[in-house]
Design an enzyme around this catalytic site. Structure first.
Site, PDB file in Angstrom:
ATOM      1  N   ASP A  11       0.883  -1.072  -0.066  1.00 62.77           N
ATOM      2  CA  ASP A  11      -0.112  -0.214   0.359  1.00 62.77           C
ATOM      3  C   ASP A  11       1.125   1.321  -0.128  1.00 62.77           C
ATOM      4  OD1 ASP A  11      -1.614   2.209   1.196  1.00 62.77           O
ATOM      5  OD2 ASP A  11      -2.203   1.431   2.970  1.00 62.77           O
ATOM      6  N   LYS A  73       3.291  11.496  -3.392  1.00 62.80           N
ATOM      7  CA  LYS A  73       1.824  10.869  -4.457  1.00 62.80           C
ATOM      8  C   LYS A  73       0.704  11.817  -4.621  1.00 62.80           C
ATOM      9  CE  LYS A  73      -0.848   7.480  -3.664  1.00 62.80           C
ATOM     10  NZ  LYS A  73      -1.702   6.486  -2.470  1.00 62.80           N
ATOM     11  N   GLU A 150      -7.014   1.177  -4.151  1.00 64.24           N
ATOM     12  CA  GLU A 150      -7.293   0.503  -2.580  1.00 64.24           C
ATOM     13  C   GLU A 150      -8.241   0.201  -1.877  1.00 64.24           C
ATOM     14  OE1 GLU A 150      -5.685   4.713  -2.201  1.00 64.24           O
ATOM     15  OE2 GLU A 150      -4.329   3.955  -2.877  1.00 64.24           O
ATOM     16  N   ASP A 176     -13.281   5.665   2.230  1.00 70.91           N
ATOM     17  CA  ASP A 176     -11.446   5.544   2.311  1.00 70.91           C
ATOM     18  C   ASP A 176     -10.625   7.454   2.552  1.00 70.91           C
ATOM     19  OD1 ASP A 176      -8.301   5.746   1.713  1.00 70.91           O
ATOM     20  OD2 ASP A 176      -8.120   3.843   0.360  1.00 70.91           O
TER      21      ASP A 176
END
Ligand code: AMP
Length: 510
Positions: A11, A73, A150, A176
């Site tokens: 992850d 990211k 994810e 999420d």
């Protein structure tokens, strides 16, 4: 005979990353990093030619913020990360590769040599960001078994834990909220399948935005009291940021918190209640509620069709998130799988499955595209730019679609196909994915000769394009020319540098 490979799932988060493997019974286990911890901050410290990833880098942010890069990211898809370190800027995917390389090394310390892994990305990541993630894995020396979303990974972990994978289909909503990105996905789980029905999100919304509100609140108080704005001093800002994030965590557990902050020798003590914090951030939470409603609408289902709400990402620990979801969905969100580890666990299960692991209930993963994919064209009547959508968002993958366009002039010798991703009718407002140039067309081609563009969008969210000119011309696969991607030579250069533990730029790189 080669030894069986460990099934590694990674992850690769905005704030924290985690990895997991499958034990001998096929159950996912979180791997500890070399500091003995399950989460590795996705933070890099550049020090004397060395790059340190993780907790030490995160701690250094308080004193050496100018040498620290975080949230790489969030900047994937750009050519360079905006932070300069000693006058140098680095491609965000290289920074991601350095984090992956640390996770790989730490996993190898526990499991032995690792060749491959499944890496997760937010469902809402576009093609460009997925390609950048693939490139990061390559530079880290990892063969990418697959990229999965994810929320899909979280649902796989949840399905495994509750043995739902082979049960009757259930509709699950995965909310999420991590440190830097927000994703919401509606999935159907059961009958051996994880089927995404719709997905949406915001790659620029996460826990950091909640931190920012506390940083602004504290900075304004310092400004009023001492005429000092900590946001104008990198070092002070780095320290204040950490304090504010800690305060945010306290406010998840308690109704009131205190911030102690040294403002250039002046001691600053500020109190805030959870209610005040929630008021200052209510618009951020409302943005997630709006997207959640929209995602359900896209499936054509009602709240009564949802049987579980899963929470993923560290920011779902804020009590306001559960409360908002309870009001919205009428269900109490499920916390049975750790929000920090669910994604890595699901990735490890998927890796195990792809590597043909024993003890695993077989399952398939079916995805949708999170953004419409099309070609920049012109409206035949008005001649104004217009997006011709070939694959609308939320189409089940893999998907193939064709669009027919026409050459403009007699004797045209080349065609430029500009590929865009996004929901706007104006291609300029969409994300520019790349272009294909078809050269050396047959001579004297009449105007309005048909040009057939075919998109083949794969399950991992990557695109292949082919273009055929004229009625019976053979179609030709075209390489996408991308604006901000690293070239093959640059990728190989950085891969070798990371393997050697150095970070010198390629000679031809400015
Ligand atoms: P992730 O990207 O999933 O690792 O989530 C990281 C984000 O979760 C960061 O913004 C953290 O500040 C936030 N976070 C972690 N624990 C808590 C907590 N107890 N309360 C509020 N936010 C938290």
């Amino acid at each position: 005979m080669t030894a069986p490979q460990p099934a590694l799932g990674i992850d690769l988060g905005t704030t924290n990353s985690a990895s997991a493997y499958l034990d001998a019974h096929g159950n996912p286990q979180t791997l500890s990093n070399s500091e003995g911890e399950p989460l590795t901050p996705s933070v890099l410290l550049f020090e004397d030619g060395d790059v340190i990833v993780g907790k030490e880098a995160s701690k250094a942010a308080a004193t050496d913020y100018h040498r620290v890069v975080d949230c790489a990211k969030r900047q994937l898809g750009r050519r360079l990360h905006d932070k300069q370190i000693d006058g140098q800027q680095y491609p965000p995917e290289l920074l991601q590769a350095l984090t992956l390389a640390k996770l790989r090394r730490d996993a190898e310390a526990a499991l032995g040599p690792i060749r491959s892994a499944v890496v997760t990305v937010p469902a809402y990541f576009d093609e460009v960001r997925r390609k950048a993630t693939q490139d990061a894995a390559y530079m880290a020396g990892l063969e990418l078994l697959d990229i999965i979303n994810e929320p899909t990974a979280a649902a796989i972990a949840y399905g495994h834990r509750h043995q739902l994978t082979n049960g009757p289909p259930q509709v699950v909503l995965v909310y999420d909220l991590g440190g830097g990105t927000f994703d919401v996905t509606v999935m159907q789980v059961g009958n051996g399948e994880f089927l995404t029905l719709a997905t949406d999100g915001d790659v620029q919304l996460g826990g950091r935005d909640w931190d920012q509100r506390l940083v602004d609140w504290a900075s304004e108080a310092c400004l009023a009291q001492f005429r000092i704005d900590p946001r104008e001093d990198m070092r002070m800002l780095g320290r204040l940021w950490r304090e504010c994030e800690d305060l945010k965590h306290t406010l998840s557990a308690r109704a009131k918190g205190t911030l102690h902050f040294d403002c250039r020798g002046e001691s600053c003590r500020l109190e805030i209640t959870r209610r005040e914090f929630e008021e200052r951030t209510s618009d951020l939470l409302e943005r997630t509620a709006f997207t959640t409603r929209q995602t359900l609408d896209a499936t054509g289902l009602d709240w009564s069709d949802i049987s579980q709400v899963l929470l993923v990402g560290g920011s779902t620990r804020m009590p306001a998130v559960s409360e908002m979801l309870r009001n919205l969905t009428g269900r109490t969100p499920d916390r049975s799988v750790s929000p920090d580890e669910a994604v890595a666990h699901g990735a490890a299960l998927h890796a195990g499955h792809l590597l043909g692991g024993e003890h695993l209930v077989p399952f398939t993963v079916r995805n949708v595209n999170s953004h419409s994919l099309g070609v920049a064209g012109a409206d035949p009547a008005t001649k104004l730019p217009r997006t011709a959508v070939l694959i609308p968002r939320n189409t089940p993958l893999p998907a193939t679609a064709r669009g027919t366009f026409k050459t403009q002039k007699t004797g045209q010798d080349s065609i430029l196909v500009q590929i865009v991703e996004g929901e706007s009718a104006n291609p300029r407002d969409c994300s520019q994915l790349g272009r294909c140039v078809v050269r050396d067309l047959p001579p004297n081609l009449p105007a309005k000769t048909p040009v057939i563009v075919e998109f083949n969008y794969q399950e991992n969210g990557r695109l292949q394009v082919s273009v055929a000119v004229g009625d019976d011309a053979a179609k030709v696969e075209h390489e996408l020319i991308r604006e901000n991607s690293l070239t093959r030579q640059q990728l190989d250069h950085w891969r070798a540098q990371i393997a050697a533990g150095t970070l010198h730029r390629p000679p031809a790189d400015g």
